[in-house]
Design a protein around this motif. Structure first.
Motif, PDB file in Angstrom:
ATOM      1  N   ILE A 291       0.846  -1.198   0.000  1.00  0.00           N
ATOM      2  CA  ILE A 291       0.000   0.000   0.000  1.00  0.00           C
ATOM      3  C   ILE A 291       0.881   1.248   0.000  1.00  0.00           C
ATOM      4  CG2 ILE A 291      -1.634   1.333   1.383  1.00  0.00           C
ATOM      5  CD1 ILE A 291      -2.777  -1.451   2.274  1.00  0.00           C
ATOM      6  N   LEU A 292       1.881   1.267   0.861  1.00  0.00           N
ATOM      7  CA  LEU A 292       2.787   2.420   0.902  1.00  0.00           C
ATOM      8  C   LEU A 292       3.528   2.572  -0.422  1.00  0.00           C
ATOM      9  CD1 LEU A 292       4.243   2.212   4.513  1.00  0.00           C
ATOM     10  CD2 LEU A 292       2.578   3.835   3.590  1.00  0.00           C
ATOM     11  N   TYR A 293       3.976   1.430  -0.974  1.00  0.00           N
ATOM     12  CA  TYR A 293       4.691   1.486  -2.236  1.00  0.00           C
ATOM     13  C   TYR A 293       3.784   2.033  -3.345  1.00  0.00           C
ATOM     14  CZ  TYR A 293       7.207   0.143  -6.393  1.00  0.00           C
ATOM     15  OH  TYR A 293       7.825   0.183  -7.608  1.00  0.00           O
ATOM     16  N   ALA A 294       2.509   1.626  -3.306  1.00  0.00           N
ATOM     17  CA  ALA A 294       1.581   2.110  -4.325  1.00  0.00           C
ATOM     18  C   ALA A 294       1.414   3.624  -4.216  1.00  0.00           C
ATOM     19  CB  ALA A 294       0.231   1.415  -4.182  1.00  0.00           C
ATOM     20  N   ILE A 295       1.329   4.122  -2.974  1.00  0.00           N
ATOM     21  CA  ILE A 295       1.097   5.557  -2.791  1.00  0.00           C
ATOM     22  C   ILE A 295       2.356   6.356  -3.103  1.00  0.00           C
ATOM     23  CG2 ILE A 295       0.534   7.352  -1.108  1.00  0.00           C
ATOM     24  CD1 ILE A 295      -1.152   5.216   0.367  1.00  0.00           C
ATOM     25  N   PHE A 296       3.485   5.933  -2.514  1.00  0.00           N
ATOM     26  CA  PHE A 296       4.688   6.750  -2.626  1.00  0.00           C
ATOM     27  C   PHE A 296       5.640   6.304  -3.729  1.00  0.00           C
ATOM     28  CE2 PHE A 296       3.304   7.250   1.801  1.00  0.00           C
ATOM     29  CZ  PHE A 296       3.121   8.623   1.800  1.00  0.00           C
ATOM     30  N   GLY A 297       5.449   5.109  -4.253  1.00  0.00           N
ATOM     31  CA  GLY A 297       6.317   4.623  -5.307  1.00  0.00           C
ATOM     32  C   GLY A 297       5.636   4.606  -6.661  1.00  0.00           C
ATOM     33  N   MET A 298       4.581   3.817  -6.769  1.00  0.00           N
ATOM     34  CA  MET A 298       3.919   3.630  -8.062  1.00  0.00           C
ATOM     35  C   MET A 298       3.179   4.872  -8.533  1.00  0.00           C
ATOM     36  SD  MET A 298       4.815   1.066  -9.438  1.00  0.00           S
ATOM     37  CE  MET A 298       3.982   0.943 -10.995  1.00  0.00           C
ATOM     38  N   PHE A 299       2.429   5.485  -7.607  1.00  0.00           N
ATOM     39  CA  PHE A 299       1.598   6.606  -8.036  1.00  0.00           C
ATOM     40  C   PHE A 299       2.428   7.746  -8.637  1.00  0.00           C
ATOM     41  CE2 PHE A 299      -0.267  10.763  -7.033  1.00  0.00           C
ATOM     42  CZ  PHE A 299      -1.348  10.718  -7.903  1.00  0.00           C
ATOM     43  N   PRO A 300       3.483   8.220  -7.936  1.00  0.00           N
ATOM     44  CA  PRO A 300       4.278   9.299  -8.537  1.00  0.00           C
ATOM     45  C   PRO A 300       4.872   8.889  -9.878  1.00  0.00           C
ATOM     46  CG  PRO A 300       4.876   9.015  -6.239  1.00  0.00           C
ATOM     47  CD  PRO A 300       3.979   7.864  -6.598  1.00  0.00           C
ATOM     48  N   LEU A 301       5.273   7.620  -9.973  1.00  0.00           N
ATOM     49  CA  LEU A 301       5.877   7.132 -11.212  1.00  0.00           C
ATOM     50  C   LEU A 301       4.880   7.232 -12.363  1.00  0.00           C
ATOM     51  CD1 LEU A 301       8.743   5.728 -11.180  1.00  0.00           C
ATOM     52  CD2 LEU A 301       7.500   3.657 -11.770  1.00  0.00           C
ATOM     53  N   LEU A 302       3.683   6.701 -12.123  1.00  0.00           N
ATOM     54  CA  LEU A 302       2.675   6.710 -13.186  1.00  0.00           C
ATOM     55  C   LEU A 302       2.167   8.125 -13.437  1.00  0.00           C
ATOM     56  CD1 LEU A 302       0.761   3.469 -12.187  1.00  0.00           C
ATOM     57  CD2 LEU A 302       2.438   3.790 -14.008  1.00  0.00           C
ATOM     58  N   TYR A 303       2.078   8.910 -12.364  1.00  0.00           N
ATOM     59  CA  TYR A 303       1.622  10.286 -12.536  1.00  0.00           C
ATOM     60  C   TYR A 303       2.631  11.064 -13.367  1.00  0.00           C
ATOM     61  CZ  TYR A 303      -0.582  14.705 -11.422  1.00  0.00           C
ATOM     62  OH  TYR A 303      -1.226  15.904 -11.513  1.00  0.00           O
ATOM     63  N   GLY A 304       3.910  10.748 -13.196  1.00  0.00           N
ATOM     64  CA  GLY A 304       4.949  11.390 -13.993  1.00  0.00           C
ATOM     65  C   GLY A 304       4.754  11.108 -15.475  1.00  0.00           C
ATOM     66  N   VAL A 305       4.393   9.863 -15.797  1.00  0.00           N
ATOM     67  CA  VAL A 305       4.143   9.510 -17.190  1.00  0.00           C
ATOM     68  C   VAL A 305       2.950  10.304 -17.721  1.00  0.00           C
ATOM     69  CG1 VAL A 305       3.535   7.643 -18.754  1.00  0.00           C
ATOM     70  CG2 VAL A 305       5.081   7.205 -16.828  1.00  0.00           C
ATOM     71  N   TRP A 306       1.900  10.342 -16.933  1.00  0.00           N
ATOM     72  CA  TRP A 306       0.681  11.084 -17.271  1.00  0.00           C
ATOM     73  C   TRP A 306       1.008  12.557 -17.498  1.00  0.00           C
ATOM     74  CZ3 TRP A 306      -4.079  10.854 -18.881  1.00  0.00           C
ATOM     75  CH2 TRP A 306      -5.046  11.752 -18.455  1.00  0.00           C
ATOM     76  N   LEU A 307       1.797  13.118 -16.578  1.00  0.00           N
ATOM     77  CA  LEU A 307       2.155  14.536 -16.601  1.00  0.00           C
ATOM     78  C   LEU A 307       2.910  14.906 -17.872  1.00  0.00           C
ATOM     79  CD1 LEU A 307       1.942  16.958 -14.702  1.00  0.00           C
ATOM     80  CD2 LEU A 307       4.104  16.288 -13.676  1.00  0.00           C
ATOM     81  N   SER A 308       3.663  13.932 -18.418  1.00  0.00           N
ATOM     82  CA  SER A 308       4.513  14.257 -19.555  1.00  0.00           C
ATOM     83  C   SER A 308       3.695  14.551 -20.815  1.00  0.00           C
ATOM     84  CB  SER A 308       5.516  13.132 -19.811  1.00  0.00           C
ATOM     85  OG  SER A 308       4.854  11.992 -20.290  1.00  0.00           O
ATOM     86  N   PHE A 309       2.383  14.342 -20.762  1.00  0.00           N
ATOM     87  CA  PHE A 309       1.538  14.669 -21.914  1.00  0.00           C
ATOM     88  C   PHE A 309       0.841  16.013 -21.746  1.00  0.00           C
ATOM     89  CE2 PHE A 309       1.677  10.003 -21.735  1.00  0.00           C
ATOM     90  CZ  PHE A 309       2.334   9.786 -22.933  1.00  0.00           C
ATOM     91  N   PHE A 310       1.241  16.749 -20.686  1.00  0.00           N
ATOM     92  CA  PHE A 310       0.574  18.020 -20.405  1.00  0.00           C
ATOM     93  C   PHE A 310       1.571  19.165 -20.409  1.00  0.00           C
ATOM     94  CE2 PHE A 310      -2.304  14.928 -18.696  1.00  0.00           C
ATOM     95  CZ  PHE A 310      -3.557  15.469 -18.905  1.00  0.00           C
ATOM     96  N   LYS A 311       1.024  20.357 -20.579  1.00  0.00           N
ATOM     97  CA  LYS A 311       1.787  21.572 -20.302  1.00  0.00           C
ATOM     98  C   LYS A 311       1.289  22.059 -18.949  1.00  0.00           C
ATOM     99  CE  LYS A 311       2.029  26.254 -22.245  1.00  0.00           C
ATOM    100  NZ  LYS A 311       3.402  26.645 -22.211  1.00  0.00           N
ATOM    101  N   TRP A 312       2.195  22.170 -17.993  1.00  0.00           N
ATOM    102  CA  TRP A 312       1.761  22.538 -16.648  1.00  0.00           C
ATOM    103  C   TRP A 312       2.840  23.341 -15.948  1.00  0.00           C
ATOM    104  CZ3 TRP A 312       1.959  19.683 -11.463  1.00  0.00           C
ATOM    105  CH2 TRP A 312       1.079  20.298 -10.552  1.00  0.00           C
ATOM    106  N   ASP A 313       2.475  24.510 -15.405  1.00  0.00           N
ATOM    107  CA  ASP A 313       3.461  25.356 -14.732  1.00  0.00           C
ATOM    108  C   ASP A 313       3.452  25.160 -13.222  1.00  0.00           C
ATOM    109  OD1 ASP A 313       1.206  26.655 -13.873  1.00  0.00           O
ATOM    110  OD2 ASP A 313       1.531  28.472 -15.022  1.00  0.00           O
TER     111      ASP A 313
END
Lengths: 316, 452
Positions: A38-60
């Protein structure tokens, strides 16, 4: 053909069924190991996948995120400064990490030999730079590398060399950074090599000696093959570490002559520094996320390549 | 805010780790009083509902990157007993990043944030900061009391004021009387300005004087440390800072002449070629490797602490050709703040009263953008740091007389692009005209939506 594929399908279905059954049967065991996941999913997996998601956006970082598809990637592949930063990073891998591992291996072999007294002192001495903070080390080295009042140029002046502008001459910035990395990390690698050397059965060495093998032969034909798994482990970790070099390059090449990260001609600009500056200084989080993903794939490619090349079990 | 654009270069040295030595080095470079004793920490549990008399005490958090901010606590709380000020020292290297992160996260921002001139264009272009012209705030009435260009910088494109003008950095030429005297040069500020500074003198005159000084010292002492900071930093700012106006890149227009002059100073060998903000610079100063510098008023705080032996030996005159500003900061109230009115009371007291501004000025040399503060008799007194010269009055004259400065959301990246070319000009002898062209092309190529 047809029968085989059917049986494979059946087998897979059976496997799936049995996995579920296994989970049900060991329900409590899974509950007990779940906190980590659970901790790994929150602090490990989520940021990782969110980073991939983020790379398709323009965000300041503040304004609403704006979907731009692959534009961050097309921009990144054309960004000469980014690829120069990647080049500098790879340069530092070969210029710093490879010598560091080589020196560490030789040192470990020497310290492990029977001729050395006071092994603990050497071990502690070589390991101590690793314990110090990179920032503290860099501040000391900033003084040592000083062009006019630095210790290194002072020493060189006795042999009629220099002065070298270590941190301002584009040709010397990367070697200077490499020297500090080697100085800091060699002891750490040495300790790991030493541990692995000590786990090698001494009888093998003795037997070789009795058979008349020279020290060099013992090193190349007995020690090295047996240490292969540890070397592989060290190299892979070092590839990951080298691609993420940040603190020492920032300290040595970010703050001296230039207002630009990387120093003269950006010679000390590494990938992680460019990434951090892009996100937090230039406020371009999506673009930085794309850099992070590219860096991830570069690390993956290099690690797999090395694994293919060296990772075969020698007994195969 | 004692931390200026150029100081960023040094601060990057401490960027990787703010703790321990990093923080110490940062403070060393930053000016302001040395930290003594305990430092207030943010985010700790406070005693529940402190009550004073009948009024409930409101607590506000204030982030700034100089420990000297502590001097405000006592006088402010005395003037406003129902507000408790919690000052948190946020190291400059990541102060703005931290603020940005708290905006992105939706919580964690302070009640009062500090924003430096190099980042203000970035923050005015985004959301997250309260409009100080709209109720409950009333900044509008203060407009005419503030140095004009600061007001423009703190405003958004649609006319909201989100960053309150705080301090400015009037700059000039500093020199050491002990070295000048030893070399047989005039030491009186009026006589020196006659030779190298003010509107009637050009950078050519300044360079000629620098050459003369170096010859007289037998090549040991230069007039200034580094063509990149002393010359480029001054000449660029004299024509009005800013490498872009909106999306229009102005690098070629703004950087060509500063590049040329810096390159000439380096080629002629009249700078000491010692980079600013590091150990080399400090040692060079002790070693008399350079006899002066071209820098802003906030240098006084750091020099007082780092080089106490030189206090009283400095004098300052106006820079050749034009006055200029270097650095300065703003205060802002994040939309997240739950105590906006109390925060505003503090911002107004700190930035827009003579009392608040001059408490800090006396403690650190951080120069008020609030002009009525300059009426204080303090500004006409002789300054011991400058050997009794009435330097503060000179700063006010310079400060009131500065060209407008454009700030854009891309300032940091533009600075870095020009900075990289500047290293090529100075270290590798690249042609200055070509370097400015290349920097302009790089900005257009690499920053989205930028154009010539």
């Amino acid at each position: 053909m047809a029968t085989t594929s059917v049986s494979v399908e059946q087998q897979r279905a059976a496997d799936r069924g049995s996995t579920l059954r296994e989970v049900k049967r060991n329900f409590w065991a899974y509950i007990f190991i779940s906190p980590f996941y659970i901790l790994y999913a929150i602090f490990g997996m989520f940021p990782l996948l969110y980073g991939v998601w983020l790379s398709f956006f323009k965000w300041d970082g503040i304004s609403p995120m704006q979907w731009i598809g692959l534009r961050n990637y097309t921009r990144l592949f054309a960004d000469d400064i980014w690829w120069y930063a990647v080049y500098n990073t790879i340069w530092l891998f070969f210029g710093a990490t490879v010598p560091q591992l080589t020196i560490a291996l030789v040192l470990a072999f020497i310290i492990n030999s029977n001729y050395i007294r006071g092994k603990d002192i050497y071990r502690a001495a070589f390991f101590s730079p690793f314990v110090a903070s990179s920032v503290a080390i860099s501040i000391v080295f900033l003084s040592i590398f000083g062009a006019r009042y630095g210790l290194l140029n002072y020493a060189l002046s006795f042999v009629g060399l220099g002065p070298i502008r270590w941190l301002e001459d584009a040709a010397w910035i990367k070697p200077s950074i490499a020297m500090v990395i080697i100085w800091q990390w060699t002891g750490y690698s040495m300790i790991i090599f030493l541990a692995s050397l000590q786990s090698i059965n001494a009888e093998l060495h003795e037997a070789a000696k009795v058979d008349g093998a020279r020290t060099r032969d013992v090193f190349w034909h007995i020690t090295m093959p047996l240490m292969r798994p540890v070397i592989l482990f060290q190299v892979i970790l070092s590839i990951i570490g080298a691609m993420q070099n940040f603190d020492i390059p920032v300290m040595l090449a970010g703050g001296t002559q230039s207002s630009s990260p990387g120093g003269t001609d950006r010679a000390g600009l590494v990938a992680m520094v460019q990434l951090y500056w892009t996100a937090f200084k230039y406020g371009d989080f999506g673009y930085a996320a794309a850099m992070a993903l590219i860096l991830f794939f570069l690390i993956l490619i290099f690690s797999v390549m090395y694994n293919r090349w060296q990772g075969r079990n020698p007994t195969d | 805010m004692t931390t200026k654009l150029s100081r960023r270069r040094f601060l990057k040295v401490a960027a990787a780790g703010a703790g321990g030595i990093g923080a110490a080095a940062l403070l060393a470079a930053c000016g302001g009083a040395a930290p003594q004793g305990g430092q207030p920490t943010g985010g700790q549990a406070q005693p529940a509902a402190p009550v004073q008399g009948d009024a409930v005490v409101t607590e506000i958090t204030f982030w700034w990157w100089d420990q000297v901010g502590e001097v405000w606590k006592e006088p402010f709380e005395k003037a406003h007993p129902n507000i408790k000020l919690n000052f948190v020292n946020t190291p400059f290297a990541d102060a703005h990043d931290k603020l940005l992160t708290s905006f992105a996260a939706g919580s964690g921002a302070p009640d009062v944030a500090s924003i430096e001139i190099g980042r203000v264009g970035n923050f005015t272009a985004k959301g997250g900061l309260a409009d100080l012209l709209a109720p409950p705030f009333d900044a509008g009435s203060l407009k005419n009391d503030m140095v004009a260009y600061k007001w423009t910088q703190g405003s958004t494109a649609d006319g909201r004021l989100v960053c309150m003008p705080w301090d400015i950095g009037p700059a000039g030429v500093w020199y050491r009387t002990d070295i000048f005297e030893a070399l047989g040069l005039p030491t009186d500020p009026e006589a020196v300005e006659e030779l190298i500074g003010g509107p009637n003198r050009t950078w050519d005159d300044f360079f000629a004087f620098a050459r003369q000084l170096k010859e007289k010292s037998g090549g040991k002492t230069s007039l200034f440390a580094d063509a990149g900071t002393d010359i480029y930093g001054a000449v660029y700012r004299q024509q009005g800072e800013g490498y872009a106006d909106g999306n229009k890149v102005l690098i070629e227009e703004k950087a060509t002449r500063p590049f040329q002059l810096a390159a000439r100073a380096r080629k002629d060998g009249i700078d000491a070629n010692i980079p600013w903000w590091g150990a080399e610079w400090q040692t060079g100063l002790k070693d008399n490797a350079f006899a002066g510098m071209v820098i802003a008023c906030w240098m006084q705080g750091g020099l007082t602490r780092e080089q106490p032996d030189l206090v009283g030996k400095w004098r300052v005159v106006r820079a050749p050709e034009a006055n200029y500003n270097w650095g300065g900061s703003f205060m802002a109230i994040p939309e997240q703040s739950k105590n906006k009115e109390a925060a505003w009371t503090f911002v107004k007291w700190a930035c827009a009263t003579a009392e608040g501004q001059n408490i800090l000025f006396k403690a650190s040399g951080v120069f008020p953008a609030y002009k009525p503060a300059w009426q204080d008799p303090l500004y006409d007194e002789p300054v011991p740091f400058f050997g009794g010269q009435r330097a503060y009055r000179l700063w006010t004259e310079i400060g009131d007389n500065i060209k407008a400065i454009f700030r854009t959301p891309n300032d940091l990246q533009l600075d870095d692009i020009v900075g990289a070319e500047l290293t090529r000009v100075l270290q590798e002898g690249k042609d200055p005209v070509q370097a400015a062209k290349d920097a302009e092309a790089e900005a257009i190529r690499r920053i989205p939506d930028m154009q010539a």
